[in-house]
Design a protein around this motif. Sequence first.
Motif, short mmCIF file in Angstrom:
data_model
loop_
_atom_site.label_atom_id
_atom_site.label_comp_id
_atom_site.label_asym_id
_atom_site.label_seq_id
_atom_site.Cartn_x
_atom_site.Cartn_y
_atom_site.Cartn_z
N THR A 1 14.29 15.05 -26.24
CA THR A 1 13.82 13.84 -26.92
C THR A 1 13.79 14.02 -28.43
N LEU A 2 13.20 15.13 -28.89
CA LEU A 2 13.14 15.38 -30.33
C LEU A 2 14.54 15.44 -30.94
N ALA A 3 15.46 16.10 -30.24
CA ALA A 3 16.81 16.27 -30.78
C ALA A 3 17.55 14.95 -30.87
N HIS A 4 17.56 14.18 -29.79
CA HIS A 4 18.37 12.95 -29.85
C HIS A 4 17.72 11.90 -30.74
N THR A 5 16.40 11.95 -30.90
CA THR A 5 15.74 11.05 -31.84
C THR A 5 16.18 11.36 -33.27
N PHE A 6 16.29 12.64 -33.57
CA PHE A 6 16.67 13.10 -34.91
C PHE A 6 18.08 12.64 -35.26
N ALA B 1 29.92 15.57 -21.91
CA ALA B 1 30.32 15.95 -20.55
C ALA B 1 30.14 17.44 -20.32
N VAL B 2 30.49 18.26 -21.32
CA VAL B 2 30.31 19.71 -21.22
C VAL B 2 28.83 20.05 -21.09
N SER B 3 27.96 19.32 -21.78
CA SER B 3 26.52 19.58 -21.68
C SER B 3 26.02 19.37 -20.26
N GLY C 1 20.17 29.96 -11.76
CA GLY C 1 18.74 30.21 -11.68
C GLY C 1 18.19 30.85 -12.94
N GLY C 2 16.89 31.06 -12.96
CA GLY C 2 16.23 31.65 -14.11
C GLY C 2 14.96 30.91 -14.45
N THR C 3 14.30 31.36 -15.50
CA THR C 3 13.05 30.75 -15.94
C THR C 3 13.26 30.10 -17.30
N ILE C 4 12.40 29.16 -17.60
CA ILE C 4 12.50 28.48 -18.89
C ILE C 4 12.17 29.47 -20.01
N GLY C 5 12.94 29.44 -21.06
CA GLY C 5 12.74 30.33 -22.19
C GLY C 5 13.31 29.71 -23.44
N TRP C 6 13.28 30.46 -24.52
CA TRP C 6 13.75 29.89 -25.78
C TRP C 6 15.22 29.53 -25.72
N ARG C 7 16.03 30.32 -24.96
CA ARG C 7 17.47 30.06 -24.94
C ARG C 7 17.78 28.74 -24.24
N ARG C 8 17.20 28.53 -23.07
CA ARG C 8 17.44 27.26 -22.35
C ARG C 8 16.93 26.09 -23.19
N THR C 9 15.73 26.24 -23.78
CA THR C 9 15.18 25.16 -24.59
C THR C 9 16.06 24.87 -25.80
N ALA C 10 16.56 25.93 -26.45
CA ALA C 10 17.42 25.76 -27.62
C ALA C 10 18.72 25.07 -27.24
N VAL C 11 19.28 25.44 -26.07
CA VAL C 11 20.53 24.82 -25.63
C VAL C 11 20.31 23.33 -25.32
N VAL C 12 19.20 23.02 -24.65
CA VAL C 12 18.89 21.62 -24.34
C VAL C 12 18.69 20.84 -25.64
N ALA D 1 20.11 21.51 -28.54
CA ALA D 1 21.43 21.33 -29.16
C ALA D 1 22.20 20.21 -28.47
N PHE D 2 22.12 20.17 -27.15
CA PHE D 2 22.81 19.09 -26.44
C PHE D 2 22.15 17.75 -26.70
N GLY D 3 20.83 17.76 -26.95
CA GLY D 3 20.15 16.52 -27.31
C GLY D 3 20.67 15.95 -28.61
N LEU D 4 21.03 16.84 -29.55
CA LEU D 4 21.64 16.38 -30.80
C LEU D 4 22.92 15.61 -30.53
N LEU D 5 23.73 16.11 -29.59
CA LEU D 5 24.98 15.44 -29.23
C LEU D 5 24.70 14.08 -28.59
N HIS D 6 23.74 14.05 -27.67
CA HIS D 6 23.44 12.80 -26.99
C HIS D 6 22.92 11.76 -27.98
N GLY D 7 22.20 12.21 -29.01
CA GLY D 7 21.75 11.28 -30.04
C GLY D 7 22.90 10.62 -30.76
#
Length: 393
Positions: free
Chosen positions: A255-260, A282-284, A295-306, A308-314
């Motif tokens: 949300t923060l990314a695509h709003t920006f 589409a790649v996102s 699989g895996g747990t939420i961390g800075w890498r997954r959050t950072a990637v999401v 970055a993709f939010g910037l694209l969706h914006g």
Amino acid sequence: MDQNLRAGVRHRVGSLPGLSMAGLWLLTSLCAWLWAVAAQAHEIRPAVADVAMDATRAEVTIQLTAEPLVAGIDVSGLDDTDEAPEAEAYDALRALSPSEMAEAFRAAWPEISQGFIAEVEGTRLDWQLGAVTVSEETALELPRDTQITAEIALPEGDAPVRLGWQGANGPIVIRQAAQNGSDGYSVYLTDGAMSDPLPRQGLATQSFADAFLSYIAIGFEHIIPKGLDHILFVLGLFFFSMALKPLIFQVTAFTLAHTFTLALATLGVVSLPATVVEPLIAVSIVYVAVENILGGTIGWRRTAVVFAFGLLHGLGFASVLGEIGLNPGQFIAGLIGFNLGVELGQLAVIALAFLLVGLPFGKKEWYRRVIAVPVSAAIAFVGAYWALERVFF
């Protein structure tokens, strides 16, 4: 089918790892829907009408999809013309050359024009068709743009004009260009609604509340039902984990990314062509779906990637506003309203996924291997298909 055979089928279905008949039905339905999404052909897009007026006439230039009008399709409530009874007629028209399609539109104009509305003090006026230009788009699975011009003779006096078209034609944006440095006017109309009274000199005005509410509707509609790629991305976030914390982290970052970028792109500070943005969106979808499978747990890498993709969706959201046009006189109301509508659409997707999938199946020990992983694989397939289509076709 005899009783022994039926019992054998029930036994084999029941022997799948935790997969009940209800789970099998749900999984099959989800995958079938995703396959239909991948094969989307003729989506419904809003028409955009630009109006220029003087004391005696109005000239209207409209960019629209002509095939549904000529085929007589009622697109209200449809996501795609393939859902219409006249789908074959649409396909036949879509296969025509641009010049043949222009001739077909002119031939159908006497009937089509009945759905185009211009009124002065309650009296309907006639539309005289001018130029008809059909785009050279060659990908038959995509809708094709047609631009028409029409002239409307105005009665004597200075009474304002109201414009619109019948609800069966779908949504339309009415825009009046700025004059002498003043702000322009833009309104998004659905269900046969009419524009505000457009003065022959100067421009119509729109209240903050009206602009805010109308752009909430536009933003929501861009997610549900028209934003299939954004829906799949949000579902990719949902299927990462049934725990609330990972979902909140991801949705907040997105949300923060695509709003920006929506704000920056709308203001003209940043811009990327759709030929770059759309394949990357589409790649996102592929990325988040594949990571769900790994699989895996939420961390800075997954959050950072999401993020970055939010910037694209914006940037993708901004292209929608670019096509429709924000009313410059209510720029803030439109921008905030559109973004709020997008957020409401995303929350509706997550809520629906939770009610249909998370609530009944999320705590089952087989949920991940039987539902989350297969559906994520189907989402990844659709994203990969779109990425290739948007790059090469």
